[in-house]
Design a protein around this motif. Structure first.
Motif, PDB file in Angstrom:
ATOM      1  N   ALA A  99       0.812  -1.286   0.123  1.00  0.00           N
ATOM      2  CA  ALA A  99      -0.150   0.094  -0.087  1.00  0.00           C
ATOM      3  C   ALA A  99       0.767   1.304   0.080  1.00  0.00           C
ATOM      4  N   VAL A 100       2.013   1.259   0.936  1.00  0.00           N
ATOM      5  CA  VAL A 100       2.621   2.487   0.962  1.00  0.00           C
ATOM      6  C   VAL A 100       3.553   2.558  -0.472  1.00  0.00           C
ATOM      7  N   PRO A 101       4.100   1.721  -1.136  1.00  0.00           N
ATOM      8  CA  PRO A 101       4.801   2.138  -2.417  1.00  0.00           C
ATOM      9  C   PRO A 101       3.778   2.630  -3.335  1.00  0.00           C
ATOM     10  N   VAL A 102       2.546   2.052  -3.287  1.00  0.00           N
ATOM     11  CA  VAL A 102       1.491   2.293  -4.282  1.00  0.00           C
ATOM     12  C   VAL A 102       1.165   4.167  -4.097  1.00  0.00           C
TER      13      VAL A 102
ATOM     14  N   LEU B  91       8.977  -0.447   4.626  1.00  0.00           N
ATOM     15  CA  LEU B  91       9.324  -1.932   4.314  1.00  0.00           C
ATOM     16  C   LEU B  91       9.775  -2.653   5.319  1.00  0.00           C
ATOM     17  N   LEU B  92      10.980  -2.166   6.010  1.00  0.00           N
ATOM     18  CA  LEU B  92      11.573  -2.923   7.106  1.00  0.00           C
ATOM     19  C   LEU B  92      10.642  -3.100   8.170  1.00  0.00           C
ATOM     20  N   PRO B 105      10.924  -8.711  -5.636  1.00  0.00           N
ATOM     21  CA  PRO B 105      10.578  -7.895  -6.470  1.00  0.00           C
ATOM     22  C   PRO B 105      10.074  -6.685  -5.826  1.00  0.00           C
ATOM     23  N   ARG B 106       9.363  -6.867  -4.711  1.00  0.00           N
ATOM     24  CA  ARG B 106       8.699  -5.576  -4.039  1.00  0.00           C
ATOM     25  C   ARG B 106       9.942  -4.743  -3.370  1.00  0.00           C
ATOM     26  N   TRP B 107      11.018  -5.206  -3.054  1.00  0.00           N
ATOM     27  CA  TRP B 107      12.038  -4.471  -2.692  1.00  0.00           C
ATOM     28  C   TRP B 107      12.624  -3.716  -3.737  1.00  0.00           C
TER      29      TRP B 107
END
Lengths: 158, 123
Positions: A99-102, B91-92, B105-107
């Motif tokens: 969610a946060v990346p998007v 992310l962490l 791939p998300r990283w």
């Protein structure tokens, strides 16, 4: 909710279209409120800061005046509240790490919006940045999402 | 300069803590479908009763006031890079605190976004 909305955009364990649309909604509302805030804040935030100081009655009055005379601040704050609700609903369906990346899409949307609506020039470097953000968001949203039936990592304490 | 970075960094940290608290609270709810207005009300009542969501709202209130200060005091484009730092932190924390499963791939995607934000902000 129709089935096609709940189906993953790429396989059964990926982000559903429904969740993706919610996130894009958050991006749109967030970008709007950011622009409103940015234009309103020049005068208003000064009063907010002053009013936070203790025993500053005149500043508090100034704040009240600013708030009342600055509709953009009201609208932006209202939009942020609405956004919270959409965001909360989206987060129930999506991993925080998707969610946060998007949501970061708004950093690409704002310059492009300025280019389209305000006829602002965009440098090559900024275009590259925008392209990287779009690519990154696409990659993140295609990765495997936590399946809805997954038990919560932290059960409710009470 | 150091003061600016510390202050903007604090704002970013508070925002991140708010996101994580909200997600942690929502994780304890059962997955339900929302179909009508009644469902929305029921969902909101459930959400606002969660301790973690209340903490998140408190953090966001603080964040909003501080953010207005940042907008007012500093050129916002200079603080954008710190916002992309926020993404890596999220992310962490998602991985190690919320125990989410992060495929590689998300990283990569997040790293692209971070780079992109820095490029957009610094041009």
């Amino acid at each position: 909710m129709s089935n096609s909305l709940n189906r993953g955009i790429r396989g059964p364990h990926s982000l559903s279209l429904h969740a993706l649309l919610l996130l894009l909604c958050v991006v749109a509302v967030d970008s709007t409120s950011q622009l409103l805030l940015k234009s309103a804040v020049e005068r208003a935030s000064h009063a907010v800061v002053l009013a936070m100081l203790p025993e500053n009655d005149s500043a508090a009055t100034a704040l009240a005046n600013e708030m009342l005379t600055e509709p953009r601040l009201w609208i932006a704050t209202g939009l942020l509240c609405v956004n919270f609700l959409i965001w909360a609903r989206a987060l129930m369906l999506v991993d925080l790490s998707i969610a946060v990346p998007v949501i970061n899409l708004s950093y690409a949307i704002v310059p492009v919006g300025a280019w389209i609506f305000l006829r602002e020039e965009i440098s090559i470097q900024r275009w590259v940045g925008v392209a990287l953000i779009f690519t990154g968001v696409m990659i993140c949203s295609l990765t495997r999402n936590r399946p809805p039936e997954h038990p919560p990592a932290h059960p409710l304490p009470k | 300069m150091i003061g600016t970075i510390l202050f903007v960094g604090l704002v970013v940290l508070i925002q991140m803590a708010g996101q994580v608290c909200l997600k942690r609270g929502l994780n304890s709810l059962p997955q339900t479908a929302i179909q009508g207005a009644g469902d929305i009300v029921r969902f909101l009542l459930m959400v606002f009763r969660l301790r973690y969501v209340q903490i998140a709202l408190l953090l966001w209130g603080t964040w909003y006031l501080l953010y207005l200060t940042v907008l007012h005091k500093f050129d916002i484009s200079k603080s954008f890079p710190l916002n992309s730092l926020d993404l890596l932190l999220i992310l962490l924390v998602s991985r190690f605190y919320l125990r989410e499963i992060l495929p590689w791939p998300r990283w990569v995607g997040a790293a692209l976004i971070c780079t992109g934000v820095v490029l957009v902000a610094s041009s």
